[in-house]
Design a protein around this motif. Structure first.
Motif, PDB file in Angstrom:
ATOM      1  N   PRO A 164      10.967  11.358   0.826  1.00 39.96           N
ATOM      2  CA  PRO A 164       9.848  10.955   1.698  1.00 39.96           C
ATOM      3  C   PRO A 164       9.152   9.728   1.113  1.00 39.96           C
ATOM      4  O   PRO A 164       8.824   9.699  -0.065  1.00 39.96           O
ATOM      5  CB  PRO A 164       8.936  12.175   1.683  1.00 39.96           C
ATOM      6  CG  PRO A 164       9.210  12.826   0.358  1.00 39.96           C
ATOM      7  CD  PRO A 164      10.669  12.585   0.068  1.00 39.96           C
ATOM      8  N   SER A 165       8.954   8.714   1.929  1.00 39.94           N
ATOM      9  CA  SER A 165       8.376   7.455   1.473  1.00 39.94           C
ATOM     10  C   SER A 165       6.877   7.441   1.707  1.00 39.94           C
ATOM     11  O   SER A 165       6.399   7.799   2.783  1.00 39.94           O
ATOM     12  CB  SER A 165       9.018   6.268   2.200  1.00 39.94           C
ATOM     13  OG  SER A 165       8.385   5.060   1.827  1.00 39.94           O
ATOM     14  N   THR A 166       6.138   7.035   0.685  1.00 46.81           N
ATOM     15  CA  THR A 166       4.689   6.896   0.833  1.00 46.81           C
ATOM     16  C   THR A 166       4.295   5.455   1.174  1.00 46.81           C
ATOM     17  O   THR A 166       3.143   5.192   1.496  1.00 46.81           O
ATOM     18  CB  THR A 166       3.972   7.316  -0.465  1.00 46.81           C
ATOM     19  OG1 THR A 166       4.455   6.517  -1.559  1.00 46.81           O
ATOM     20  CG2 THR A 166       4.231   8.780  -0.758  1.00 46.81           C
ATOM     21  N   PHE A 167       5.262   4.554   1.073  1.00 49.96           N
ATOM     22  CA  PHE A 167       5.016   3.157   1.429  1.00 49.96           C
ATOM     23  C   PHE A 167       5.398   2.880   2.887  1.00 49.96           C
ATOM     24  O   PHE A 167       4.781   2.038   3.538  1.00 49.96           O
ATOM     25  CB  PHE A 167       5.817   2.221   0.515  1.00 49.96           C
ATOM     26  CG  PHE A 167       5.364   2.247  -0.920  1.00 49.96           C
ATOM     27  CD1 PHE A 167       4.292   1.469  -1.326  1.00 49.96           C
ATOM     28  CD2 PHE A 167       6.009   3.051  -1.853  1.00 49.96           C
ATOM     29  CE1 PHE A 167       3.862   1.482  -2.647  1.00 49.96           C
ATOM     30  CE2 PHE A 167       5.586   3.079  -3.174  1.00 49.96           C
ATOM     31  CZ  PHE A 167       4.512   2.298  -3.577  1.00 49.96           C
ATOM     32  N   TYR A 222       0.799  -1.219   0.000  1.00 47.97           N
ATOM     33  CA  TYR A 222       0.000   0.000   0.000  1.00 47.97           C
ATOM     34  C   TYR A 222       0.839   1.281   0.000  1.00 47.97           C
ATOM     35  O   TYR A 222       1.744   1.436   0.818  1.00 47.97           O
ATOM     36  CB  TYR A 222      -0.937   0.018   1.212  1.00 47.97           C
ATOM     37  CG  TYR A 222      -2.121  -0.911   1.077  1.00 47.97           C
ATOM     38  CD1 TYR A 222      -3.326  -0.463   0.546  1.00 47.97           C
ATOM     39  CD2 TYR A 222      -2.020  -2.238   1.472  1.00 47.97           C
ATOM     40  CE1 TYR A 222      -4.415  -1.312   0.417  1.00 47.97           C
ATOM     41  CE2 TYR A 222      -3.103  -3.101   1.346  1.00 47.97           C
ATOM     42  CZ  TYR A 222      -4.298  -2.631   0.813  1.00 47.97           C
ATOM     43  OH  TYR A 222      -5.368  -3.476   0.684  1.00 47.97           O
ATOM     44  N   ASP A 223       0.494   2.180  -0.916  1.00 47.05           N
ATOM     45  CA  ASP A 223       0.957   3.562  -0.892  1.00 47.05           C
ATOM     46  C   ASP A 223       0.028   4.296   0.069  1.00 47.05           C
ATOM     47  O   ASP A 223      -1.162   4.477  -0.218  1.00 47.05           O
ATOM     48  CB  ASP A 223       0.873   4.160  -2.301  1.00 47.05           C
ATOM     49  CG  ASP A 223       1.272   5.628  -2.365  1.00 47.05           C
ATOM     50  OD1 ASP A 223       1.096   6.340  -1.358  1.00 47.05           O
ATOM     51  OD2 ASP A 223       1.728   6.064  -3.433  1.00 47.05           O
ATOM     52  N   GLN A 224       0.574   4.698   1.220  1.00 49.85           N
ATOM     53  CA  GLN A 224      -0.264   5.228   2.291  1.00 49.85           C
ATOM     54  C   GLN A 224      -0.585   6.714   2.147  1.00 49.85           C
ATOM     55  O   GLN A 224      -1.324   7.261   2.974  1.00 49.85           O
ATOM     56  CB  GLN A 224       0.414   4.971   3.641  1.00 49.85           C
ATOM     57  CG  GLN A 224       0.656   3.488   3.912  1.00 49.85           C
ATOM     58  CD  GLN A 224       1.352   3.247   5.227  1.00 49.85           C
ATOM     59  OE1 GLN A 224       0.805   3.499   6.299  1.00 49.85           O
ATOM     60  NE2 GLN A 224       2.592   2.747   5.173  1.00 49.85           N
ATOM     61  N   SER A 225      -0.044   7.370   1.098  1.00 52.03           N
ATOM     62  CA  SER A 225      -0.306   8.796   0.905  1.00 52.03           C
ATOM     63  C   SER A 225      -1.203   9.078  -0.291  1.00 52.03           C
ATOM     64  O   SER A 225      -2.186   9.802  -0.193  1.00 52.03           O
ATOM     65  CB  SER A 225       1.019   9.552   0.740  1.00 52.03           C
ATOM     66  OG  SER A 225       1.775   9.509   1.925  1.00 52.03           O
ATOM     67  N   PHE A 226      -0.870   8.483  -1.443  1.00 57.14           N
ATOM     68  CA  PHE A 226      -1.553   8.854  -2.679  1.00 57.14           C
ATOM     69  C   PHE A 226      -2.369   7.710  -3.285  1.00 57.14           C
ATOM     70  O   PHE A 226      -3.011   7.881  -4.316  1.00 57.14           O
ATOM     71  CB  PHE A 226      -0.534   9.348  -3.708  1.00 57.14           C
ATOM     72  CG  PHE A 226       0.304  10.496  -3.210  1.00 57.14           C
ATOM     73  CD1 PHE A 226      -0.253  11.747  -2.985  1.00 57.14           C
ATOM     74  CD2 PHE A 226       1.652  10.315  -2.941  1.00 57.14           C
ATOM     75  CE1 PHE A 226       0.509  12.792  -2.514  1.00 57.14           C
ATOM     76  CE2 PHE A 226       2.434  11.360  -2.465  1.00 57.14           C
ATOM     77  CZ  PHE A 226       1.864  12.609  -2.243  1.00 57.14           C
TER      78      PHE A 226
END
Length: 319
Positions: A147-150, A109-113
């Motif tokens: 910055p990591s989105t995962f 999951y990409d937790q931001s986008f």
């Protein structure tokens, strides 16, 4: 958990028992079941190196499954490291020679986008404990790049979305796995089981109980069902004080000691023990031919030695 070709993780049911279920018709169009697996303290799991970590066994669409994750996997001919995710059908869910055809998505999951890394799979699970084919993979460098989105707040979310499988009521189950940092409080403890007469062991043979992390454990050893291998398991003896919706993540290594040359046969894994999953191990730990060969030093006359290294390194909670 792969340290030799004979290993097959199938400790999800009690040794010597096989549990099966009939194959139901395919699920109606549009019916979906999702299992999400959140791992807190993901950097601690990365620090533990390559190897498969298993989720709790969960029920979906009439069968029992688990996700397994390798945080430092590699592709053939590629030096890069990948986070690799697979789905596995628990051996307690089907009878031998039964096909369970499933279509599903593996998700990181990409937790931001919401731009998830996903891989859609159609796979025929023909025997117990078979894994899905090609895994869902993302490069470790990409996952960690800031910055990591995962990777957010040192946590990652993985999952599986079932698209078509045996008929079952659609529902969503999730698990959060917390991996502890290495410390003196979760160091592995070693138990040695000296067996004076292997041929006098019962089938299965149980070691004396020993304690790790406030729980009682046994080693179980017996000839496998095919009669050609030695099976070796770790068993959690009692779970009275372990709530139904929780489990302990255990890092375990089982050895059959080479008493002559020091070249021990071992299996290593990170597995979850719970009320419904009290036993983990390997059905085909070592062939009986190799075990009984005096030149290998595993069985000296009638004596052999089995060693267990056990540490509770995390916990999980179903929601």
């Amino acid at each position: 958990m792969e340290s030799h070709d004979a290993q097959t993780v199938d400790g999800r049911s009690k040794p010597g028992q096989g549990h099966g279920s009939k194959v139901a018709p395919s699920s109606p169009a549009g019916e979906q079941t999702i299992f999400k697996w959140s791992i807190d303290g993901f950097s601690s799991l990365i620090d533990k190196g390559a190897g498969w970590t298993y989720s709790r066994v969960f029920e979906a669409m009439g069968h029992n499954w688990c996700l397994k994750l390798n945080p430092r996997d590699k592709k053939s001919g590629d030096d890069k490291e990948y986070v690799s995710l697979r789905l596995e059908l628990a051996n307690s869910s089907v009878k031998p020679d039964t096909d369970v055809n499933a279509s599903f998505k593996l998700l990181i999951y990409d937790q931001s986008f919401g731009k998830h890394s996903e891989h859609e799979v159609s796979h025929s699970f023909q025997t117990a404990s078979t894994s899905s084919g090609i895994p869902c993979m993302i490069s470790l460098r990409k996952l960690k790049k800031q910055p990591s989105t995962f990777l957010r707040n040192n946590g990652c979310v993985f999952g599986v979305e079932f698209l078509k499988v045996t008929t079952s009521k659609a529902n969503t189950t999730s698990e959060t796995l917390f991996v502890q940092k290495a410390s003196i409080f979760n160091e592995a403890k070693t138990y040695t089981w000296d067996i004076e007469d292997f041929f006098a062991l019962k089938n299965p043979g149980y070691s004396p109980e020993f304690e790790v992390g406030g729980y009682k454990w046994n080693i179980i050893m017996y000839p496998s069902r095919d009669g050609n291998h030695l099976s070796l398991y770790l068993k959690l003896k009692k779970t009275n004080d372990l709530p139904m919706d929780t489990a302990n993540l255990v890092e375990l290594t089982l050895y059959v000691k080479d008493q002559e040359n020091g070249k021990h046969r071992k299996g290593t894994g990170r597995c979850q023990f719970a009320k419904n999953t009290r036993t983990w191990g390997w059905t085909k730990f070592i062939s009986l031919e190799d075990f009984k060969d005096s030149g290998n030093g595993y069985l000296v006359k009638t004596k052999c030695c089995v060693i267990a290294e056990v540490a509770i390194v995390g916990s999980s909670k179903m929601e």
